[in-house]
Design a protein around this motif. Structure first.
Motif, PDB file in Angstrom:
ATOM      1  N   TYR A 155       0.859  -1.186   0.000  1.00 45.26           N
ATOM      2  CA  TYR A 155       0.000   0.000   0.000  1.00 45.26           C
ATOM      3  C   TYR A 155       0.896   1.237   0.000  1.00 45.26           C
ATOM      4  O   TYR A 155       2.083   1.165   0.348  1.00 45.26           O
ATOM      5  CB  TYR A 155      -0.939   0.006   1.208  1.00 45.26           C
ATOM      6  N   PRO A 156       0.362   2.392  -0.403  1.00 44.51           N
ATOM      7  CA  PRO A 156       1.183   3.606  -0.479  1.00 44.51           C
ATOM      8  C   PRO A 156       1.649   4.063   0.905  1.00 44.51           C
ATOM      9  O   PRO A 156       1.013   3.770   1.921  1.00 44.51           O
ATOM     10  CB  PRO A 156       0.245   4.643  -1.105  1.00 44.51           C
ATOM     11  N   THR A 157       2.739   4.798   0.911  1.00 45.01           N
ATOM     12  CA  THR A 157       3.162   5.456   2.144  1.00 45.01           C
ATOM     13  C   THR A 157       2.209   6.624   2.424  1.00 45.01           C
ATOM     14  O   THR A 157       1.510   7.104   1.524  1.00 45.01           O
ATOM     15  CB  THR A 157       4.592   6.000   2.011  1.00 45.01           C
ATOM     16  N   ASP A 158       2.187   7.083   3.665  1.00 48.59           N
ATOM     17  CA  ASP A 158       1.291   8.191   4.030  1.00 48.59           C
ATOM     18  C   ASP A 158       1.605   9.459   3.234  1.00 48.59           C
ATOM     19  O   ASP A 158       0.719  10.296   3.027  1.00 48.59           O
ATOM     20  CB  ASP A 158       1.405   8.478   5.523  1.00 48.59           C
ATOM     21  N   SER A 159       2.849   9.614   2.801  1.00 51.87           N
ATOM     22  CA  SER A 159       3.229  10.802   2.035  1.00 51.87           C
ATOM     23  C   SER A 159       2.833  10.690   0.563  1.00 51.87           C
ATOM     24  O   SER A 159       2.922  11.670  -0.178  1.00 51.87           O
ATOM     25  CB  SER A 159       4.746  11.027   2.133  1.00 51.87           C
ATOM     26  N   SER A 160       2.381   9.505   0.155  1.00 51.53           N
ATOM     27  CA  SER A 160       1.976   9.290  -1.241  1.00 51.53           C
ATOM     28  C   SER A 160       0.461   9.134  -1.293  1.00 51.53           C
ATOM     29  O   SER A 160      -0.062   8.027  -1.435  1.00 51.53           O
ATOM     30  CB  SER A 160       2.675   8.051  -1.809  1.00 51.53           C
ATOM     31  N   ASP A 161      -0.230  10.232  -1.177  1.00 55.19           N
ATOM     32  CA  ASP A 161      -1.684  10.235  -1.095  1.00 55.19           C
ATOM     33  C   ASP A 161      -2.283  10.495  -2.476  1.00 55.19           C
ATOM     34  O   ASP A 161      -2.267  11.626  -2.969  1.00 55.19           O
ATOM     35  CB  ASP A 161      -2.131  11.305  -0.096  1.00 55.19           C
ATOM     36  N   PHE A 162      -2.831   9.455  -3.083  1.00 51.18           N
ATOM     37  CA  PHE A 162      -3.409   9.555  -4.432  1.00 51.18           C
ATOM     38  C   PHE A 162      -4.915   9.808  -4.394  1.00 51.18           C
ATOM     39  O   PHE A 162      -5.569   9.796  -5.444  1.00 51.18           O
ATOM     40  CB  PHE A 162      -3.158   8.244  -5.204  1.00 51.18           C
ATOM     41  N   SER A 163      -5.475  10.027  -3.229  1.00 48.00           N
ATOM     42  CA  SER A 163      -6.924  10.030  -3.064  1.00 48.00           C
ATOM     43  C   SER A 163      -7.650  11.099  -3.869  1.00 48.00           C
ATOM     44  O   SER A 163      -8.821  10.915  -4.222  1.00 48.00           O
ATOM     45  CB  SER A 163      -7.288  10.173  -1.579  1.00 48.00           C
ATOM     46  N   ASN A 164      -6.989  12.195  -4.158  1.00 44.64           N
ATOM     47  CA  ASN A 164      -7.635  13.272  -4.922  1.00 44.64           C
ATOM     48  C   ASN A 164      -7.305  13.221  -6.407  1.00 44.64           C
ATOM     49  O   ASN A 164      -7.462  14.211  -7.121  1.00 44.64           O
ATOM     50  CB  ASN A 164      -7.218  14.632  -4.356  1.00 44.64           C
ATOM     51  N   SER A 165      -6.855  12.067  -6.866  1.00 40.53           N
ATOM     52  CA  SER A 165      -6.463  11.938  -8.272  1.00 40.53           C
ATOM     53  C   SER A 165      -7.179  10.765  -8.928  1.00 40.53           C
ATOM     54  O   SER A 165      -7.838   9.964  -8.267  1.00 40.53           O
ATOM     55  CB  SER A 165      -4.946  11.714  -8.376  1.00 40.53           C
ATOM     56  N   ASN A 166      -7.020  10.684 -10.246  1.00 33.91           N
ATOM     57  CA  ASN A 166      -7.528   9.555 -11.028  1.00 33.91           C
ATOM     58  C   ASN A 166      -6.373   8.694 -11.547  1.00 33.91           C
ATOM     59  O   ASN A 166      -6.511   7.987 -12.545  1.00 33.91           O
ATOM     60  CB  ASN A 166      -8.371  10.052 -12.207  1.00 33.91           C
ATOM     61  N   PHE A 167      -5.249   8.766 -10.851  1.00 36.11           N
ATOM     62  CA  PHE A 167      -4.071   8.013 -11.274  1.00 36.11           C
ATOM     63  C   PHE A 167      -4.378   6.514 -11.228  1.00 36.11           C
ATOM     64  O   PHE A 167      -4.851   6.001 -10.217  1.00 36.11           O
ATOM     65  CB  PHE A 167      -2.902   8.344 -10.350  1.00 36.11           C
ATOM     66  N   PRO A 168      -4.097   5.791 -12.330  1.00 29.79           N
ATOM     67  CA  PRO A 168      -4.412   4.357 -12.364  1.00 29.79           C
ATOM     68  C   PRO A 168      -3.576   3.559 -11.361  1.00 29.79           C
ATOM     69  O   PRO A 168      -2.343   3.635 -11.358  1.00 29.79           O
ATOM     70  CB  PRO A 168      -4.055   3.955 -13.804  1.00 29.79           C
ATOM     71  N   ILE A 169      -4.257   2.805 -10.514  1.00 33.59           N
ATOM     72  CA  ILE A 169      -3.592   1.967  -9.525  1.00 33.59           C
ATOM     73  C   ILE A 169      -4.243   0.581  -9.530  1.00 33.59           C
ATOM     74  O   ILE A 169      -5.467   0.458  -9.622  1.00 33.59           O
ATOM     75  CB  ILE A 169      -3.695   2.568  -8.106  1.00 33.59           C
ATOM     76  N   LEU A 170      -3.405  -0.431  -9.444  1.00 37.01           N
ATOM     77  CA  LEU A 170      -3.876  -1.804  -9.262  1.00 37.01           C
ATOM     78  C   LEU A 170      -3.328  -2.304  -7.933  1.00 37.01           C
ATOM     79  O   LEU A 170      -2.122  -2.241  -7.688  1.00 37.01           O
ATOM     80  CB  LEU A 170      -3.369  -2.701 -10.396  1.00 37.01           C
ATOM     81  N   THR A 171      -4.192  -2.787  -7.051  1.00 36.23           N
ATOM     82  CA  THR A 171      -3.726  -3.361  -5.798  1.00 36.23           C
ATOM     83  C   THR A 171      -4.209  -4.803  -5.700  1.00 36.23           C
ATOM     84  O   THR A 171      -5.408  -5.087  -5.758  1.00 36.23           O
ATOM     85  CB  THR A 171      -4.190  -2.532  -4.576  1.00 36.23           C
ATOM     86  N   ILE A 172      -3.241  -5.714  -5.601  1.00 34.17           N
ATOM     87  CA  ILE A 172      -3.529  -7.141  -5.487  1.00 34.17           C
ATOM     88  C   ILE A 172      -3.099  -7.592  -4.091  1.00 34.17           C
ATOM     89  O   ILE A 172      -1.956  -7.359  -3.683  1.00 34.17           O
ATOM     90  CB  ILE A 172      -2.786  -7.953  -6.563  1.00 34.17           C
ATOM     91  N   TYR A 173      -4.000  -8.200  -3.382  1.00 39.29           N
ATOM     92  CA  TYR A 173      -3.698  -8.639  -2.021  1.00 39.29           C
ATOM     93  C   TYR A 173      -4.198 -10.064  -1.834  1.00 39.29           C
ATOM     94  O   TYR A 173      -4.970 -10.583  -2.657  1.00 39.29           O
ATOM     95  CB  TYR A 173      -4.317  -7.690  -0.995  1.00 39.29           C
ATOM     96  N   ALA A 174      -3.742 -10.730  -0.755  1.00 38.97           N
ATOM     97  CA  ALA A 174      -4.031 -12.148  -0.591  1.00 38.97           C
ATOM     98  C   ALA A 174      -4.714 -12.438   0.740  1.00 38.97           C
ATOM     99  O   ALA A 174      -4.390 -11.844   1.775  1.00 38.97           O
ATOM    100  CB  ALA A 174      -2.737 -12.954  -0.707  1.00 38.97           C
ATOM    101  N   GLU A 175      -5.620 -13.377   0.702  1.00 35.42           N
ATOM    102  CA  GLU A 175      -6.450 -13.708   1.861  1.00 35.42           C
ATOM    103  C   GLU A 175      -5.627 -14.177   3.056  1.00 35.42           C
ATOM    104  O   GLU A 175      -5.914 -13.810   4.205  1.00 35.42           O
ATOM    105  CB  GLU A 175      -7.444 -14.812   1.469  1.00 35.42           C
ATOM    106  N   LYS A 176      -4.604 -14.971   2.828  1.00 31.14           N
ATOM    107  CA  LYS A 176      -3.842 -15.588   3.914  1.00 31.14           C
ATOM    108  C   LYS A 176      -2.547 -14.839   4.230  1.00 31.14           C
ATOM    109  O   LYS A 176      -1.690 -15.368   4.957  1.00 31.14           O
ATOM    110  CB  LYS A 176      -3.503 -17.046   3.552  1.00 31.14           C
ATOM    111  N   ASP A 177      -2.395 -13.652   3.726  1.00 30.15           N
ATOM    112  CA  ASP A 177      -1.166 -12.873   3.934  1.00 30.15           C
ATOM    113  C   ASP A 177      -1.009 -12.545   5.420  1.00 30.15           C
ATOM    114  O   ASP A 177      -1.863 -11.905   6.024  1.00 30.15           O
ATOM    115  CB  ASP A 177      -1.238 -11.581   3.114  1.00 30.15           C
ATOM    116  N   GLY A 178       0.124 -12.965   5.989  1.00 29.32           N
ATOM    117  CA  GLY A 178       0.361 -12.697   7.397  1.00 29.32           C
ATOM    118  C   GLY A 178       1.180 -11.458   7.654  1.00 29.32           C
ATOM    119  O   GLY A 178       1.372 -11.057   8.806  1.00 29.32           O
ATOM    120  N   LEU A 179       1.666 -10.820   6.589  1.00 24.50           N
ATOM    121  CA  LEU A 179       2.526  -9.643   6.735  1.00 24.50           C
ATOM    122  C   LEU A 179       1.834  -8.369   6.274  1.00 24.50           C
ATOM    123  O   LEU A 179       1.896  -7.343   6.944  1.00 24.50           O
ATOM    124  CB  LEU A 179       3.831  -9.870   5.960  1.00 24.50           C
TER     125      LEU A 179
END
Length: 245
Positions: A155-179
Motif C-alpha cells: 500500500y502507499p506510504t502516508d506521504s503518497s496520497d493519491f486520493s484526490n487523483s484519477n491516477f491508475p492503480i492496481l492493488t492485489i492482495y491475498a487472503e492468507k497474507d500474514g505480513l
C-alpha cells in the motif's frame, strides 16, 4: 579532558562501525529463488546488467514496460516467473537490484531504467510489499511520466496520497497474507486513487507474490504458488490492457 574526549569518539566510532556492519550482514541474508523457479524459468541464464535484470519479449517490439521493485531482502530473481510470463504478453519487465536489498534505499532506481530504455513509451511502476511502498513514492513524485502504479501485497506510504487523483492503480492482495494483512489494506485504502482496481487472491499468502519459499511471519497458503502467480500475471496484464484501450 582531551584524552576522555578522544576515547569517547573512538568508542562511538567503533559502535557505529559495528552497527553498520551488523546491518549490512543482516541486509545480505536474503530470500533466494526457490528450486521450482529454476525448473520453470530461464533465470539461470539471466544476468544482472547496469544494476537490474531485464526481461524482454522475443521477436517483437513493445511500447509497454514494467518496473518491479522487490520486497525487502528478496532476491530480484525470485520474481522471474512473473517477469517471463509478462514478456509473453508483450511487456518488457525490469527488476532492479536494490541497495542493501531494500527498495526504500533505492526509490529512484527507476530513473536509470527509464533513461536507458528509449523504446518503452508506457511505464508502469510497482512492487511487492516494501517494494510497493517505495514504488508508490516514485510514482507519486513522477506521475507525469508513469502510466500507473501496481501494488502487490502493498500500500502507499502516508506521504503518497493519491486520493484526490484519477491516477491508475492496481492493488492485489491475498487472503492468507500474514505480513500485509487484509486489515492493513483496508486501513490504507483512503490513500488510493479514485481509479483503483482491487483484486483479492483467495487462499494466497505474502511469500507467493514471488517464488522464494516460506517467509517468517507469513501464513500458509491454501493454493499452489503457480496458481497465485498466474492470477497476479493475469490481473496485471488485464489492467495494462484496460489502460491502453
Amino acid at each position: 579532558m582531551k584524552n576522555w574526549l578522544k576515547r569517547f569518539f573512538l568508542i562511538a566510532s567503533a559502535g557505529l562501525i559495528l552497527t553498520f556492519a551488523g546491518f549490512y550482514i543482516w541486509s545480505q541474508i536474503t530470500y533466494k529463488p526457490a528450486a521450482e523457479l529454476f525448473n520453470s524459468t530461464n533465470i539461470q541464464n539471466q544476468n544482472e546488467k547496469n544494476g537490474y535484470f531485464l526481461f524482454q519479449p522475443e521477436n517483437q517490439q513493445t511500447s509497454n514496460g514494467i518496473i518491479l521493485y522487490p520486497g525487502a531482502k528478496v532476491d530480484p530473481k525470485a520474481y522471474a516467473y512473473l517477469a517471463e510470463q509478462m514478456t509473453q504478453k508483450g511487456v518488457t519487465v525490469v527488476i532492479p537490484k536494490m541497495p542493501f536489498n531494500l527498495a526504500i534505499a533505492g526509490i529512484n532506481k527507476a530513473d536509470t531504467i527509464i533513461s536507458e530504455r528509449d523504446e518503452i513509451k508506457n511505464w508502469f511502476v510497482g512492487g511487492h510489499s516494501l517494494g510497493g511502498a517505495a514504488a508508490s513514492i516514485y510514482a507519486y513524485e513522477h506521475h507525469e511520466n508513469i502510466k500507473g502504479l501496481f501494488l502487490l501485497a502493498a500500500y502507499p506510504t502516508d506521504s503518497s496520497d493519491f486520493s484526490n487523483s484519477n491516477f491508475p492503480i492496481l492493488t492485489i492482495y491475498a487472503e492468507k497474507d500474514g505480513l500485509t494483512t487484509l486489515n492493513d489494506i483496508q486501513e490504507k485504502k483512503h490513500l488510493l486513487s479514485k481509479n483503483t482496481v482491487y483484486y483479492k487472491i483467495n487462499g494466497g499468502n505474502h511469500a507467493q507474490f514471488g517464488i522464494y519459499g516460506e517467509q517468517k511471519g507469513d501464513n500458509n497458503a491454501d493454493i499452489n504458488v503457480f496458481i497465485q502467480q498466474d492470477q497476479i500475471i493475469r490481473e496485471i496484464d488485464r489492467w495494462i490492457q484496460n489502460i491502453d484501450s
